[in-house]
Write a protein that holds these residues in place. Sequence first.
Motif, PDB file in Angstrom:
ATOM      1  N   MET A 166       0.700  -1.292   0.105  1.00 17.62           N
ATOM      2  CA  MET A 166      -0.041   0.110   0.007  1.00 17.62           C
ATOM      3  C   MET A 166       0.859   1.364  -0.021  1.00 17.62           C
ATOM      4  O   MET A 166       0.548   2.309  -0.717  1.00 17.62           O
ATOM      5  CB  MET A 166      -1.077  -0.202   1.256  1.00 17.62           C
ATOM      6  CG  MET A 166      -2.038  -1.027   1.136  1.00 17.62           C
ATOM      7  SD  MET A 166      -3.482  -0.774   2.680  1.00 17.62           S
ATOM      8  CE  MET A 166      -2.480  -1.272   3.919  1.00 17.62           C
ATOM      9  N   ARG A 247       3.365   7.904  -4.278  1.00 17.77           N
ATOM     10  CA  ARG A 247       1.989   8.001  -4.306  1.00 17.77           C
ATOM     11  C   ARG A 247       1.489   8.031  -5.836  1.00 17.77           C
ATOM     12  O   ARG A 247       2.114   9.051  -6.503  1.00 17.77           O
ATOM     13  CB  ARG A 247       1.332   8.967  -3.645  1.00 17.77           C
ATOM     14  CG  ARG A 247       1.740   8.917  -1.988  1.00 17.77           C
ATOM     15  CD  ARG A 247       0.895   7.621  -1.459  1.00 17.77           C
ATOM     16  NE  ARG A 247       1.138   7.155  -0.209  1.00 17.77           N
ATOM     17  CZ  ARG A 247       0.805   7.901   0.885  1.00 17.77           C
ATOM     18  NH1 ARG A 247       0.103   9.087   0.972  1.00 17.77           N
ATOM     19  NH2 ARG A 247       1.335   7.545   2.145  1.00 17.77           N
ATOM     20  N   LEU A 253      -4.912   3.079   0.296  1.00 15.22           N
ATOM     21  CA  LEU A 253      -4.051   3.534   1.612  1.00 15.22           C
ATOM     22  C   LEU A 253      -4.714   3.140   2.812  1.00 15.22           C
ATOM     23  O   LEU A 253      -4.040   3.071   3.965  1.00 15.22           O
ATOM     24  CB  LEU A 253      -3.534   5.003   1.736  1.00 15.22           C
ATOM     25  CG  LEU A 253      -2.761   5.642   0.368  1.00 15.22           C
ATOM     26  CD1 LEU A 253      -2.733   7.025   0.802  1.00 15.22           C
ATOM     27  CD2 LEU A 253      -1.756   4.849   0.414  1.00 15.22           C
ATOM     28  N   ALA A 429      -0.098   4.338   5.212  1.00 15.05           N
ATOM     29  CA  ALA A 429      -1.005   3.193   5.101  1.00 15.05           C
ATOM     30  C   ALA A 429      -1.562   2.498   6.129  1.00 15.05           C
ATOM     31  O   ALA A 429      -0.799   2.506   7.151  1.00 15.05           O
ATOM     32  CB  ALA A 429      -0.275   2.028   4.000  1.00 15.05           C
TER      33      ALA A 429
END
Length: 465
Positions: A166, A247, A253, A429
């Motif tokens: 994530m 990102r 997330l 995350a």
Amino acid sequence: MAHPAHSTTDGTAAIDGTGIIEHTLANGLRVVLSEDHLTPVAAVCLWYDVGSRHEVKGRTGLAHLFEHLMFQGSASVPGNGHFELVQGAGGSLNGTTSFERTNYFETMPTHQVELALWLEADRMGSLLSALDLSGLDNQRAVVKNERRQRYDNVPYGTAFERLVAMAFPDGHPYHHTPIGSMADLDAATLADAQDFFRTYYAPNNAVLSVVGDIDPEQTLLWIEKYFGSIPSHDGKRPPRDGSTVVRDGVAPLRQHLVEEVPSQALMAAYLLPLDGTREADAADLALTILGSGESSRLYNRLVRRDRTAVTAGFGLLRLAGAPSLGWLDAKTSGEAEITTVEAAVDEELARFAAEGPTPEELERAQAQIEREWLDRLDTVNGRADELCRYAVLFGDPKLVDGALAKVLDVTAEEVRAVAARYLTPDNRAVLTYEPAQPTDADADADDADSDAADSDAADSEDVNR
């Protein structure tokens, strides 16, 4: 740790006033030696600049799989011979794989150092001649079983793997952990393993350190004798760009799992500064104060005061080629809700970001890190490993000498500032766990199993009477 010396321009070994030697062979192998005659042992440590970050999509786990293959046999040492020879000589050995490197190490009695050097050189130079499909399949099965035992079949076992995925979106070199996926392990071919070795297992992609009760001149002669004829490779390796842009605006997330776990859990991965920076040291101190041990702020708040958790703490994964990760782990207590625990965590982090550490907290955290660092450098294996680490990841093994002083020089304001910048809800995350509730079918099955067990017990009693 004393300063390693600079290499001379003519390629010969250079030694400074502290007795630390650096040398580079003609094939590119970097060597660092450090004498320590306190005990009659020495550590041989070899770092290869290859880890899971170098793997391509569809072949995750190959770096770790190859670590196992390095103990499968080489041209002169078949089968399990590496273990047998080292342990038979009174030594110990192992290897590990991380995101950023693979290392191999032996701790040997002084008179057996040459054996360890020969063994490492033999597999660096000749492993391909012994690598076959049978050996690959054997170690593939070992790694898959390791994954089952440590990840897939234990409560919360895949938590860190999920958090990493994530935190670093699909396509990022750090998106997957070194263990790899079952599908990719199954897909790895002998040709994949051979190409991996040719690319990364070369003297010009490695650092060798020998620390302990050694004669540096004789040790260099052995290294030249056994490693000097191994050719360097021209494999193309991805650069370590240190990018903090991870990102993509799409990667999830937050994830909630309902699994067979003992209790609800809150876990989170915070993106932190790159290893080797002053900010990384400040982040280390912040996490130590907030979540290391039973005197930490989060433990005092969640476990002692609120009693909403049975454990709460922070871990730190330092990374040099991508943002480091601060890993929060809190397991709930009784009927406490995840939302309550998360709100308390955010409140404590916000308070710390606003106020910073007290003088006592900073002093205690620095003392804790100092103790851990000195304990590590107190062993020949720990010093050898750190020399390799600074040489591979930062290009200069002598940086190990000033590492502790930098941590002790960090101010309370720097610790507060790094917390304010990085330990925020929008820079993490989040993974939460909820225990699965048994279904009616599960309850019926449990009752049936219980009846059968009672019946078996009764039969057993009858037999034993």
